[in-house]
Design an enzyme around this catalytic site. Structure first.
Site, short mmCIF file in Angstrom:
data_model
loop_
_atom_site.label_atom_id
_atom_site.label_comp_id
_atom_site.label_asym_id
_atom_site.label_seq_id
_atom_site.Cartn_x
_atom_site.Cartn_y
_atom_site.Cartn_z
N ASP A 35 0.86 -1.04 -0.03
CA ASP A 35 -0.03 0.14 -0.03
C ASP A 35 0.94 1.49 0.10
O ASP A 35 1.63 1.51 0.80
CB ASP A 35 -0.80 -0.09 1.08
CG ASP A 35 -2.16 0.62 1.27
OD1 ASP A 35 -2.63 1.47 0.04
OD2 ASP A 35 -3.00 0.59 2.07
N ASP A 36 0.51 2.07 -1.02
CA ASP A 36 1.29 3.37 -1.05
C ASP A 36 2.76 3.37 -1.24
O ASP A 36 3.79 4.22 -0.81
CB ASP A 36 1.06 4.32 0.26
CG ASP A 36 -0.44 5.03 0.24
OD1 ASP A 36 -1.44 4.40 -0.49
OD2 ASP A 36 -0.56 5.78 1.18
N CYS A 74 -6.09 4.65 -3.26
CA CYS A 74 -6.07 3.29 -2.90
C CYS A 74 -7.49 2.51 -3.70
O CYS A 74 -7.24 1.71 -4.49
CB CYS A 74 -6.33 3.12 -1.58
SG CYS A 74 -4.85 3.94 -0.71
N HIS A 133 -10.06 -1.94 -1.17
CA HIS A 133 -9.82 -0.90 -0.32
C HIS A 133 -9.61 -1.68 1.16
O HIS A 133 -9.01 -1.01 2.03
CB HIS A 133 -10.70 0.06 -0.30
CG HIS A 133 -10.48 1.35 0.48
ND1 HIS A 133 -9.40 2.05 0.27
CD2 HIS A 133 -10.87 1.79 1.55
CE1 HIS A 133 -9.09 2.91 1.27
NE2 HIS A 133 -10.24 2.73 2.15
N ASP A 311 -0.49 0.15 -5.13
CA ASP A 311 -1.68 0.75 -5.98
C ASP A 311 -1.44 2.31 -6.75
O ASP A 311 -2.25 2.62 -7.52
CB ASP A 311 -3.03 0.94 -5.08
CG ASP A 311 -2.52 1.27 -3.65
OD1 ASP A 311 -1.27 1.64 -3.52
OD2 ASP A 311 -3.37 1.33 -2.72
N HIS A 312 -0.33 2.78 -6.31
CA HIS A 312 0.03 4.25 -6.90
C HIS A 312 1.33 4.66 -6.22
O HIS A 312 1.94 3.65 -5.52
CB HIS A 312 -0.94 5.19 -6.58
CG HIS A 312 -1.52 5.17 -5.28
ND1 HIS A 312 -0.76 5.51 -4.20
CD2 HIS A 312 -2.82 4.81 -4.64
CE1 HIS A 312 -1.50 5.40 -3.16
NE2 HIS A 312 -2.80 4.71 -3.33
#
Length: 462
Positions: A35-36, A74, A133, A311-312
């Site tokens: 995540d992130d 997300c 999510h 996710d990014h």
């Protein structure tokens, strides 16, 4: 049969037998989301990042230097990955909060989320942690380990404690985690996944493991902070007047409530923030290592595809902010590694590829690699050709969207951004990798601007 015909037939059979996806039995899939996580890692050339487990995975497979998310937040990004569709095709703000809505919407369109499609084609599906999510609806899961909490520091009464930053718009904070590492959500997720890899499975499986860090709060045990000398940490590129040629709509994607770089400098917190983010990367890398070690020690080692993605991306001071959400390179860029096993001659397909790809391509890629029938509903494309030949001709762009009408397209050289009010940005990454010079009004780039606008319109999916 003529000798030449027989020779050609045998040659074809040899080639086919050595091709990925034609193993004697279907490969398993170990699907790891982080995540992130921006593009900071040792294997990507960032020498100050301690990420030995992601580095070894990258060395064992194909890593994509130009992979991009389809939405820089997300929930919508993950919905896109798991559905193989763009967020606006799913069409609801519930993408950020309602996993069941995502599954129901995709099924109403005559399709399935990625794991549901694999389950319908004979796979055992198992998941722990953050995949969509929150987690995943259990309808198409054979086993679920659930998802844990964010692991904020808490006081003796259990109340959440902010150490350096307080805002009701973000979980952003940085500090040593004061609880037990073994009780952290990512530790529990890794343990659950390790246990699954130690079990006997009577059919091919898709094991999905979603880690929370380095998502905020950047609270991890002190030992991970101690691996970085705060005073020696290098800061990312930052230009104080960077935003002067950015349209108002672009500046408005910098969110209120998040730290500003100008504040971090004045408060002497920038290196502390970076140290916390780096510590969080190293923390989650250790959990990834536990899972990879378990796979290596298991009977599934030689027949399991391993995928790692985030996710990014994330701004760590670039563009005067510490956040995701924007359409610039720092938010849109996302790590992606795909490692093929020995049963698919994975040792032949190792190294970096610079082809521009989207996370939306993961769904059709895994379907293709595992020899399943294509899902005609998804709009991504299989990355198998790039895995087989990292230098293959690959002339496809990647698109990233925001719900306010903003959209961006990235090709090998340029990033073009178009906001809902019609304002524009254009960056030449060959000359300006930090996106400091907006060329949208530069007459010398008029033809490039026209070409990028046309490409955005051509590649957009309604």
């Amino acid at each position: 049969m003529k000798p030449t015909t027989l020779f050609r037939l045998l040659t074809s059979l040899i080639v086919l037998s050595n091709s990925p996806c034609l193993a004697e039995k279907k490969p398993n899939v170990l699907f790891i989301s982080v995540d992130d996580l921006n593009d900071w890692a040792g294997y990507r050339g960032n020498s100050q990042v301690i990420s030995p487990n992601m580095d070894r995975l990258a060395k064992s497979g194909t890593w994509f230097s130009k992979a991009y998310c389809q939405y820089p937040v997300c929930g919508p990004s993950r919905a896109s990955v798991m559905s193989g569709l763009y967020y606006h095709q799913l069409g609801s703000p519930k993408l950020q909060a309602d996993d069941q809505f995502v599954e129901d919407k995709v099924q109403s369109m005559g399709s399935e989320l990625l794991h549901g499609y694999f389950r319908k084609h004979g796979y055992k599906t198992m998941a722990v942690g953050k995949i969509l999510h929150k987690h995943l609806p259990e309808e198409n899961l054979d086993l679920s380990g659930g998802r844990g909490k964010w692991n904020h520091n808490r006081d003796a009464k259990g109340k959440q404690v902010e150490s350096n930053w307080k805002s009701n718009k973000t979980l952003t904070d940085w500090a040593y985690y004061e609880g037990k590492e073994s009780q952290m959500s990512d530790s529990k997720a890794a343990k659950w996944a390790v246990e699954r890899l130690g079990e006997k499975h009577d059919k091919p499986f898709m094991l999905m493991v979603g880690f929370l860090r380095p998502h905020t709060p950047w609270h991890v045990p002190k030992k991970y902070f101690d691996r970085y000398d705060r005073e020696k940490i290098s800061l990312p590129p930052y230009k104080k007047d960077d935003l002067e040629d950015v349209p108002v709509a672009g500046r408005e994607t910098i969110n209120d409530g998040y730290p500003r770089t100008e504040w971090a400098e004045q408060a002497n917190q920038w290196q502390h923030i970076i140290q916390s983010y780096l510590a969080s990367i190293t923390f989650v890398d250790s959990k990834i290592g536990e899972v990879l070690d378990a796979l290596e020690a298991s009977p599934y080692r030689d027949n399991t595809i391993v995928v790692l993605w985030s996710d990014h991306g994330y701004h760590m001071g670039e563009k005067n902010t510490f956040q995701k959400h924007t359409l610039w390179e720092r938010s849109a860029s996302a790590p992606l590694i795909i490692s093929l096993p020995a049963s698919m001659n994975g040792e032949k397909y190792r190294g970096r590829t610079d082809g521009v790809v989207g996370l939306i391509d993961l769904y059709p890629t895994l379907v293709d690699l595992c020899g399943l029938p294509p899902n005609s509903k998804v709009v991504g494309r299989s990355l198998k050709p790039l895995i087989l030949d990292r230098d293959a001709v690959w002339d496809y762009p990647a698109l990233t969207y925001r719900k306010d009408g903003g959209k961006a397209i990235r090709n090998q050289r340029y990033r073009y951004i178009e906001y809902g009010d019609g304002s524009m940005e254009l960056y030449d990454h060959e000359k300006d990798p930090n996106e400091w010079k907006n060329l949208a009004t530069n007459p010398e780039y008029a033809d490039v601007l026209k070409s990028m606008r046309a490409a955005l319109a051509e590649n957009h999916h309604d």
